[in-house]
Design a protein around this motif. Sequence first.
Motif, PDB file in Angstrom:
ATOM      1  N   ASN A   1      38.159  -9.774  23.805  1.00 52.67           N
ATOM      2  CA  ASN A   1      37.370 -10.842  23.201  1.00 52.67           C
ATOM      3  C   ASN A   1      37.362 -12.036  24.137  1.00 52.67           C
ATOM      4  OD1 ASN A   1      36.906  -9.668  20.365  1.00 52.67           O
ATOM      5  ND2 ASN A   1      39.104  -9.425  20.681  1.00 52.67           N
TER       6      ASN A   1
ATOM      7  N   ASP B   1      39.571  -7.220  17.652  1.00 57.40           N
ATOM      8  CA  ASP B   1      39.006  -5.879  17.537  1.00 57.40           C
ATOM      9  C   ASP B   1      39.767  -5.117  16.457  1.00 57.40           C
ATOM     10  OD1 ASP B   1      37.317  -6.354  19.815  1.00 57.40           O
ATOM     11  OD2 ASP B   1      39.089  -6.094  21.067  1.00 57.40           O
TER      12      ASP B   1
ATOM     13  N   ASP C   1      33.207  -3.012  15.166  1.00 53.04           N
ATOM     14  CA  ASP C   1      34.648  -3.038  15.430  1.00 53.04           C
ATOM     15  C   ASP C   1      35.175  -4.466  15.597  1.00 53.04           C
ATOM     16  OD1 ASP C   1      34.607  -0.304  15.360  1.00 53.04           O
ATOM     17  OD2 ASP C   1      34.600  -0.049  17.549  1.00 53.04           O
ATOM     18  N   GLU C   2      34.367  -5.448  15.234  1.00 48.20           N
ATOM     19  CA  GLU C   2      34.787  -6.844  15.403  1.00 48.20           C
ATOM     20  C   GLU C   2      35.199  -7.449  14.067  1.00 48.20           C
ATOM     21  OE1 GLU C   2      34.753  -8.502  18.501  1.00 48.20           O
ATOM     22  OE2 GLU C   2      34.359  -6.477  19.257  1.00 48.20           O
TER      23      GLU C   2
ATOM     24  N   MET D   1      42.801  -0.769  18.511  1.00 48.59           N
ATOM     25  CA  MET D   1      42.065  -1.346  17.385  1.00 48.59           C
ATOM     26  C   MET D   1      42.011  -0.424  16.168  1.00 48.59           C
ATOM     27  SD  MET D   1      38.061  -1.082  18.531  1.00 48.59           S
ATOM     28  CE  MET D   1      38.112  -1.633  20.238  1.00 48.59           C
TER      29      MET D   1
END
Length: 469
Positions: free
Chosen positions: A48, A96, A119-120, A175
């Motif tokens: 990120n 994530d 996936d965020e 993640m």
Amino acid sequence: MRSGLAAACAVVLTAGVVLPASAADGQSSRPAPGGSGAGDAYFPFAGNGGYDAVHYDLDLRYQPPAAAPAPLTGQLTAVATVTIVPTRHLTSLNLDLRGLTVESVVVKNRPASFTRQGDELVITPKTILPRGRAVDVVVTYGGATGRPVDIEGALYGWVTTRDGAMVASEPDGSMTWYPVSDHPTDKATYDVSVDVPAGLVAVGNGDLVGSTTANGRTTWEWSSREPMASYLVTASVGNYELRQWTTPDGLLNIDAIDRDLAPAASAGLAQTAEMIAFFETRFGPYPFSSYGAIVDDDSVGYALETQTRPIYSRSASEGTVAHELAHQWMGNTVSPERWSDIWLNEGWASYAEWLWSEHDGRTTAAENFADVMAIPATNAFWQTVVADPGPLGLFAGAVYDRGAATLYALRQEIGATAFDALSVEWPTRYKDSVATTDDFQALAEELSGQDLEEFFDVWVWTAGKPALP
Ligand code: ARG
Ligand code: ZN
């Protein structure tokens, strides 16, 4: 911290062209969202922007699957405290996280709002987070665990097993089990505790802080003081026997060997102490505070060099043990800055296997090199560009074997003295950090005094079989 922002909020490129500073770099003082990726072309949403994660404190409670033939589903309940340092004034930030359910997010002791976008996990704190000031982001989450797969379809991440979990997350599988800045450029230290049914063992990276049992459950606490890339984090759970021992040089080893396996499965670990001593003569001092192996009776289908504690599927062969050990220098202390740089991990670890084999009186490095160079030029093997194999080619055979052959050829090219210096200086100069193929070429040029542009062009940047050196 919000005063005086207007002055620096634009960058003048050339007369008449003005871009918002947020589009130019992360150093603007204008508050902005952190961003959804670390800028890796292979995995654009991994990692990120807008902050550095410096420490993870993971408190996990895990319930493995009920007795067979129930499906392989476990239950995870967890609190992750992620200490971040904003690199700009942040209005929001991303972590994530794939699957699982987020119950709450707390930032600076106040509830923060959050949304899930693919996936965020996008977190909006109540106030702007000032650049440079460390802050804790506390995520309470959990849910059912299964057997996730990567883009190639291989098992990875939190892989639920019959009696626990095998956790092996390269390249972006962390993640699947905790909210993370999931890219090697964002290394951090870790404290991980895992609460499991008594009788099972949870094994993590680094040092064993302790274990406590109460009410039929055991909590295992592990601590990693050396920064670690997220793909190297494990917290595997199984019917393990813990074996602690110390090398003649005083390095503590903690092995976790599945009790359900025959002794032969871990026979390849027998020479670990000799291997550490041997690789120290090649690559410099072992870079971490402890070592050990995890051998699980389930299979993700490969071994992984999880930091300080590689994990093996069903059995640990001697060659693989040498390979995963070599990764502690080549991949773990110095990690790829971009996933396209993966050959620096796999080429070195495969080359190290050749070195160990020769040292141990078996196939020599020259013979292994000759075997690679005996592959016909028409073979598809030679079509992989090892310094840019594509996200589906990360673990292609050529990344390993042509990677190793490249290092063997480089030694011919620059001579043993410069190559030996390079082998130590690479993991030393980039200790606890990341580096690229260009950084590696530059270091080889610095230590040899040679221009290696053409060598690297032919060996790693171009498809096709190189001519023999
Ligand atoms: N880095 C590991 C090793 O070479 C291999 C990981 C393979 N992963 C995969 N998804 N195929 O030791
Ligand atoms: Zn490897």
